[in-house]
Design an enzyme around this catalytic site. Sequence first.
Site, PDB file in Angstrom:
ATOM      1  N   ASP A   1      10.899  36.556  22.725  1.00  0.00           N
ATOM      2  CA  ASP A   1      11.572  37.802  22.333  1.00  0.00           C
ATOM      3  C   ASP A   1      11.268  38.175  20.894  1.00  0.00           C
ATOM      4  O   ASP A   1      11.211  37.323  20.000  1.00  0.00           O
ATOM      5  CB  ASP A   1      13.083  37.580  22.490  1.00  0.00           C
ATOM      6  CG  ASP A   1      13.885  38.840  22.720  1.00  0.00           C
ATOM      7  OD1 ASP A   1      13.467  39.909  22.246  1.00  0.00           O
ATOM      8  OD2 ASP A   1      14.939  38.735  23.360  1.00  0.00           O
TER       9      ASP A   1
ATOM     10  N   SER B   1      19.253  45.228  23.172  1.00  0.00           N
ATOM     11  CA  SER B   1      18.561  45.565  21.930  1.00  0.00           C
ATOM     12  C   SER B   1      19.495  46.373  21.016  1.00  0.00           C
ATOM     13  O   SER B   1      20.572  45.899  20.663  1.00  0.00           O
ATOM     14  CB  SER B   1      17.253  46.291  22.241  1.00  0.00           C
ATOM     15  OG  SER B   1      16.399  46.314  21.122  1.00  0.00           O
TER      16      SER B   1
ATOM     17  N   HIS C   1      11.432  40.496  25.449  1.00  0.00           N
ATOM     18  CA  HIS C   1      12.560  41.359  25.092  1.00  0.00           C
ATOM     19  C   HIS C   1      13.273  41.963  26.300  1.00  0.00           C
ATOM     20  O   HIS C   1      14.320  42.582  26.142  1.00  0.00           O
ATOM     21  CB  HIS C   1      12.046  42.480  24.184  1.00  0.00           C
ATOM     22  CG  HIS C   1      13.090  43.182  23.383  1.00  0.00           C
ATOM     23  ND1 HIS C   1      14.009  42.525  22.594  1.00  0.00           N
ATOM     24  CD2 HIS C   1      13.365  44.518  23.233  1.00  0.00           C
ATOM     25  CE1 HIS C   1      14.791  43.403  21.991  1.00  0.00           C
ATOM     26  NE2 HIS C   1      14.434  44.613  22.377  1.00  0.00           N
TER      27      HIS C   1
END
Length: 303
Positions: free
Chosen positions: A255, A115, A282
């Site tokens: 995601d 991320s 995610h």
Amino acid sequence: MGGFVAIPEPDRTGLALFKDWRTWYRVTGTLGGGPEPLVVLHGGPGAGHDYTLRIARIAEQGRPVIHYDQLGIGLSTHLPDRGADFWTVQLFLDELDSLLATLGIQDGYHVLGQSWGGMLAAEHAVRRPAGLRSLTIANSPASMELWLAAAAGLRAELPPAVQETLLAHEAAGTTDSDAYKAAEQVFYARHVCRVTPNPPEVDATWAKVAEDGTVYHTMNGPNEFHVIGTLKDWTVIDRLHLIDVPTLLVSGRHDEATPATVQPFADRIPDVRWEIFEDSSHMPHIEEEERYLQVVGAFLDSV
């Protein structure tokens, strides 16, 4: 789904000096004499290392794994009085360089960023550090403009009542209300972590953000999809051609980092491959743990 195998205990932990502060780290496995280590950069910004701990199982393949808490969260130095001018991408790049030097691995290491960690990893890689052997960008956007566009599209697919609650509280500035938090969880269960209930390491991350949200709220905003912090105009797209190491892209089919947000990495990094995890959002390192470890481990070994 993952979550059934114990997270390995660290072989060592420590505090690395960074300027006037301390960066907490843990090493799973033994540094030196074997495969070059994997350094894991957590997301947020300001989310802490906990939710990425299953990646420590890469050490079961013989490669040491380093996790750390970036400045401002977890077991590293907290600085709740610092403002937006302090919390910059450059600060975290400098911290990473400092940690690599402290651990004596700056001449040979791999980086995996998840991320925000993938955004930071890309920023690190475009500078072409001599010791970087490979790059894994997991569940990350190439720009926040793309991230926000993706978030808008995913929000439009939520139940109408949830959408209305989100919009009303964002307009009123009451994103800390219980009603907003409940609506937020509908998005998170679809696009952040589809393992329910969330495993303890994910709960630990959210708890730490709630305890000290200085970095997260300053750089990102109140949550994953309402980005109003200092990163809202961030992009690395125009510099991706500078990355000169083998790169693995990881994303989940569900995601919040949708394929459109990842595509510039695939288009512009010269030596790149992309793995989409069909049953993940995610956090495929949790949602499809065993396959994730196999894919990432095989990539690292191939380098």
